[in-house]
Structure formats: structure tokens, C-alpha cells
Design a protein around this motif. Sequence first.
Motif, PDB file in Angstrom:
ATOM      1  N   ASN A 282     -15.978 -12.420  58.142  1.00 16.57           N
ATOM      2  CA  ASN A 282     -14.799 -13.262  57.919  1.00 16.57           C
ATOM      3  C   ASN A 282     -14.786 -13.893  56.532  1.00 16.57           C
ATOM      4  O   ASN A 282     -13.723 -14.066  55.921  1.00 16.57           O
ATOM      5  CB  ASN A 282     -14.719 -14.356  58.978  1.00 16.57           C
ATOM      6  CG  ASN A 282     -14.227 -13.829  60.314  1.00 16.57           C
ATOM      7  OD1 ASN A 282     -14.081 -12.624  60.484  1.00 16.57           O
ATOM      8  ND2 ASN A 282     -13.966 -14.719  61.252  1.00 16.57           N
ATOM      9  N   VAL A 283     -15.966 -14.247  56.047  1.00 17.91           N
ATOM     10  CA  VAL A 283     -16.048 -14.863  54.719  1.00 17.91           C
ATOM     11  C   VAL A 283     -15.576 -13.884  53.653  1.00 17.91           C
ATOM     12  O   VAL A 283     -14.848 -14.258  52.703  1.00 17.91           O
ATOM     13  CB  VAL A 283     -17.492 -15.325  54.435  1.00 17.91           C
ATOM     14  CG1 VAL A 283     -17.603 -15.925  53.041  1.00 17.91           C
ATOM     15  CG2 VAL A 283     -17.948 -16.331  55.482  1.00 17.91           C
TER      16      VAL A 283
ATOM     17  N   GLN B 139     -11.829 -13.604  53.858  1.00 20.18           N
ATOM     18  CA  GLN B 139     -11.192 -14.793  53.290  1.00 20.18           C
ATOM     19  C   GLN B 139     -11.215 -14.776  51.773  1.00 20.18           C
ATOM     20  O   GLN B 139     -10.261 -15.240  51.120  1.00 20.18           O
ATOM     21  CB  GLN B 139     -11.877 -16.045  53.828  1.00 20.18           C
ATOM     22  CG  GLN B 139     -11.617 -16.306  55.304  1.00 20.18           C
ATOM     23  CD  GLN B 139     -12.423 -17.458  55.852  1.00 20.18           C
ATOM     24  OE1 GLN B 139     -13.320 -17.969  55.173  1.00 20.18           O
ATOM     25  NE2 GLN B 139     -12.136 -17.868  57.076  1.00 20.18           N
ATOM     26  N   ASN B 140     -12.286 -14.235  51.191  1.00 25.66           N
ATOM     27  CA  ASN B 140     -12.346 -14.116  49.730  1.00 25.66           C
ATOM     28  C   ASN B 140     -11.284 -13.150  49.219  1.00 25.66           C
ATOM     29  O   ASN B 140     -10.674 -13.375  48.170  1.00 25.66           O
ATOM     30  CB  ASN B 140     -13.736 -13.657  49.302  1.00 25.66           C
ATOM     31  CG  ASN B 140     -14.795 -14.728  49.532  1.00 25.66           C
ATOM     32  OD1 ASN B 140     -14.481 -15.928  49.544  1.00 25.66           O
ATOM     33  ND2 ASN B 140     -16.035 -14.319  49.726  1.00 25.66           N
TER      34      ASN B 140
ATOM     35  N   LEU C  98      -8.435 -12.511  50.715  1.00 26.36           N
ATOM     36  CA  LEU C  98      -7.153 -13.199  50.857  1.00 26.36           C
ATOM     37  C   LEU C  98      -6.966 -14.254  49.766  1.00 26.36           C
ATOM     38  O   LEU C  98      -5.843 -14.474  49.293  1.00 26.36           O
ATOM     39  CB  LEU C  98      -7.062 -13.845  52.240  1.00 26.36           C
ATOM     40  CG  LEU C  98      -6.907 -12.875  53.417  1.00 26.36           C
ATOM     41  CD1 LEU C  98      -7.113 -13.593  54.732  1.00 26.36           C
ATOM     42  CD2 LEU C  98      -5.536 -12.216  53.386  1.00 26.36           C
ATOM     43  N   LYS C  99      -8.045 -14.894  49.381  1.00 26.14           N
ATOM     44  CA  LYS C  99      -7.969 -15.889  48.314  1.00 26.14           C
ATOM     45  C   LYS C  99      -7.550 -15.250  47.002  1.00 26.14           C
ATOM     46  O   LYS C  99      -6.706 -15.782  46.264  1.00 26.14           O
ATOM     47  CB  LYS C  99      -9.318 -16.589  48.169  1.00 26.14           C
ATOM     48  CG  LYS C  99      -9.326 -17.670  47.098  1.00 26.14           C
ATOM     49  CD  LYS C  99     -10.696 -18.341  47.013  1.00 26.14           C
ATOM     50  CE  LYS C  99     -10.700 -19.405  45.927  1.00 26.14           C
ATOM     51  NZ  LYS C  99     -12.030 -20.053  45.817  1.00 26.14           N
TER      52      LYS C  99
ATOM     53  N   LYS D 143      -2.846 -16.924  52.787  1.00 24.13           N
ATOM     54  CA  LYS D 143      -3.482 -17.919  53.649  1.00 24.13           C
ATOM     55  C   LYS D 143      -4.781 -17.353  54.215  1.00 24.13           C
ATOM     56  O   LYS D 143      -4.842 -16.184  54.607  1.00 24.13           O
ATOM     57  CB  LYS D 143      -2.531 -18.314  54.768  1.00 24.13           C
ATOM     58  CG  LYS D 143      -2.996 -19.484  55.605  1.00 24.13           C
ATOM     59  CD  LYS D 143      -1.919 -19.940  56.566  1.00 24.13           C
ATOM     60  CE  LYS D 143      -1.609 -18.876  57.583  1.00 24.13           C
ATOM     61  NZ  LYS D 143      -0.705 -19.379  58.645  1.00 24.13           N
ATOM     62  N   LYS D 144      -5.815 -18.198  54.300  1.00 23.61           N
ATOM     63  CA  LYS D 144      -7.138 -17.730  54.717  1.00 23.61           C
ATOM     64  C   LYS D 144      -7.474 -18.078  56.158  1.00 23.61           C
ATOM     65  O   LYS D 144      -8.495 -17.620  56.674  1.00 23.61           O
ATOM     66  CB  LYS D 144      -8.213 -18.343  53.806  1.00 23.61           C
ATOM     67  CG  LYS D 144      -8.062 -17.989  52.335  1.00 23.61           C
ATOM     68  CD  LYS D 144      -9.223 -18.518  51.523  1.00 23.61           C
ATOM     69  CE  LYS D 144      -9.255 -20.037  51.539  1.00 23.61           C
ATOM     70  NZ  LYS D 144     -10.362 -20.583  50.729  1.00 23.61           N
ATOM     71  N   SER D 145      -6.657 -18.860  56.814  1.00 20.80           N
ATOM     72  CA  SER D 145      -6.978 -19.285  58.173  1.00 20.80           C
ATOM     73  C   SER D 145      -6.560 -18.230  59.181  1.00 20.80           C
ATOM     74  O   SER D 145      -5.676 -17.409  58.924  1.00 20.80           O
ATOM     75  CB  SER D 145      -6.277 -20.611  58.477  1.00 20.80           C
ATOM     76  OG  SER D 145      -4.871 -20.450  58.371  1.00 20.80           O
TER      77      SER D 145
ATOM     78  N   LYS E 137     -10.114 -12.935  62.939  1.00 21.37           N
ATOM     79  CA  LYS E 137     -10.427 -11.781  62.105  1.00 21.37           C
ATOM     80  C   LYS E 137      -9.306 -10.746  62.149  1.00 21.37           C
ATOM     81  O   LYS E 137      -8.941 -10.164  61.124  1.00 21.37           O
ATOM     82  CB  LYS E 137     -11.741 -11.149  62.568  1.00 21.37           C
ATOM     83  CG  LYS E 137     -12.231 -10.030  61.657  1.00 21.37           C
ATOM     84  CD  LYS E 137     -13.622  -9.573  62.031  1.00 21.37           C
ATOM     85  CE  LYS E 137     -14.138  -8.539  61.036  1.00 21.37           C
ATOM     86  NZ  LYS E 137     -15.518  -8.103  61.347  1.00 21.37           N
TER      87      LYS E 137
ATOM     88  N   LEU F  48      -6.590 -11.905  59.924  1.00 21.77           N
ATOM     89  CA  LEU F  48      -6.928 -11.748  58.515  1.00 21.77           C
ATOM     90  C   LEU F  48      -6.738 -10.308  58.065  1.00 21.77           C
ATOM     91  O   LEU F  48      -6.223 -10.040  56.973  1.00 21.77           O
ATOM     92  CB  LEU F  48      -8.377 -12.197  58.275  1.00 21.77           C
ATOM     93  CG  LEU F  48      -8.724 -13.646  58.640  1.00 21.77           C
ATOM     94  CD1 LEU F  48     -10.194 -13.931  58.350  1.00 21.77           C
ATOM     95  CD2 LEU F  48      -7.846 -14.625  57.875  1.00 21.77           C
TER      96      LEU F  48
END
Length: 296
Positions: A63-64, A67-68, A70-71, A76-78, A81, A84
Motif C-alpha cells: 500500500n505504501v 500511495q507513493n 498516487l502522490k 488522493k492516497k486514501s 488497496k 488505490l
Amino acid sequence: MYSSFKKSSRAATLERQSPPATQAVPPSIIQSPPSSSNIDDDDEGEVGDDIAWTEESLKKMKNVELQNILKDLGLKKSGKKAELIDRILGREAVAEKKKKPKWKNSKARAMLVRMLMDKQSNVHKMTSKEIQASHKWFQEYDPTSFNRYVRDLRKVSTKKVAVVVEDNDIIKRELNRFPRPSKTIRGEPFWDNHPAKLLLREDVKAGKHLEMKPKLLRQTRSEYKEFSLETFRAHVYQEKRHQKELPMRISRRNKKAQYKYDKEVKENISIWEIENDCDGNDVEDDEVSDDESEEE
């Protein structure tokens, strides 16, 4: 002894001034310049416009890492899985959340209250489910909440109708006991329902009060002459002040909004009555229906 010390110190000085000897580097430590294949491999981990992510490759990531990505994409990162992954692949469905109006000040409540206050309305013969299905305003609320709203309003409207009927009876009795005289204690007609009130309003709008004093203005119409000069002068100043302050009053704006609000509610009630075939049974205002009394 002195000469040997001088030689040793001189040798130490020369050793400090001389540059260090170049040490041999083992071949295993020598780094070769990065090849083009290495650069391509490193760039695959970065987010770019040319990278095509697949669902299989994204599922293997944590997930990390997602999220990277998506960043870097500015998204949005929330979320879970699966959300995302869908967001990275552009498959996320953006649902428009419609804000539900509050029941307390809603048009639906105002409409339902007026319908329940009308004893000839067919709403008294309908269940809460049928009422909700009968108009789009009612359908904006969930069935459980709307059922509670209808139940509470039925109880309140029954008591309210009884209070209104009782108040109307008291007012009628008092008016019959103390009828309004045709003239005031000064021997003049009442101003509120006299034609002179509307005539003076038009004259003040036309600016006639600026062209002449109240004494001369009073002589222009026979309706004005029914009042004394003192009374007429007071009404001229009152009407002048009323029209001057009227554009600046917030209450005027609120009255317009309330008028528009009431008009829309009444129109929807009329449409509802036509669609639900309301039969206008003659029911006295001071009677409470059996259905309402049972629910109370």
C-alpha cells in the motif's frame, strides 16, 4: 649525537612535505560507468507518462508503494488497496453525492404540514410509504426517517388543528361581543381599510407630498377630507417614512423569499391533489377526523 638527531629530524621534515604515494586499487573495487540498460531499469520504478501499469504488477506492491505512485500522480492516497489500484488505472467511479436537505426547514415538510392541516386532503387515507412515493420532495429522504417524520407530524397536526379551531371560535365570539364601530373615538373612519390609504400611497410614490404641504394635499381628494388635518398630516409623514425605509429593510427581502417559498409549496400541493384525485368532501373546520383522533 647532535649530528644524528639533526639528520633524523631533517628526514622527518622531508617525509612530511613529500606527496603520498599512489596506492593500487584492487580491480574488484573499480566502478564502471553506468550502462544504458541500468538506467532503463532504474527508470521503470519511477512514475512517468510513458509507464503503463498493469493490475498484476500493482497487486504485488504494498500500500505504501501504491500511495507513493498516487502522490506522484497528484491523486488522493486514501482508501483500500483495490481502490488505490483502480485509481491508478483510472477505473475509479466518481459518484456525485447529493446533499440531502434538512427536514426541519425543507419544502417537503412545509408541504406535508399543510396537507395534514387540510382535512379534505387524501393524505389522511394514505400510509407513509404511499405518501413518500407520491412526490419527488418526499423521496429525497430514506423510508425509515420519512416514516418517523410522518408519524410525528400526524400527532402534532392533530393537536394543532384542535388549537386552531378553538382559537378561531374564541375570536369569533369576541368579535361578536365587541363589534368594531364604523368610526374611531375622534369621529373619523378607520385608516387601515379606507380607500384614502392606497390613494395616499400612490401620491407619495408620485412625489406629490414634495410639491405641496399636507394641508394642500388634503384638498386634492375627497377621501382625504374625511380625516382631520392633524390625522392626515400624521399619515403623510408615516407613509413617507415607510417608503423611504422600505428598500433598506431586510424584512422585505425575507418576505419576498417567503412568498416565493409558499407559492412553490402551494403549487406542488395543487399538483399533488390533482394526481391523487382529492375529492373535496365538505368537512367543518372545527371537527377533527376520526383517523387523527385515533392516532393521537
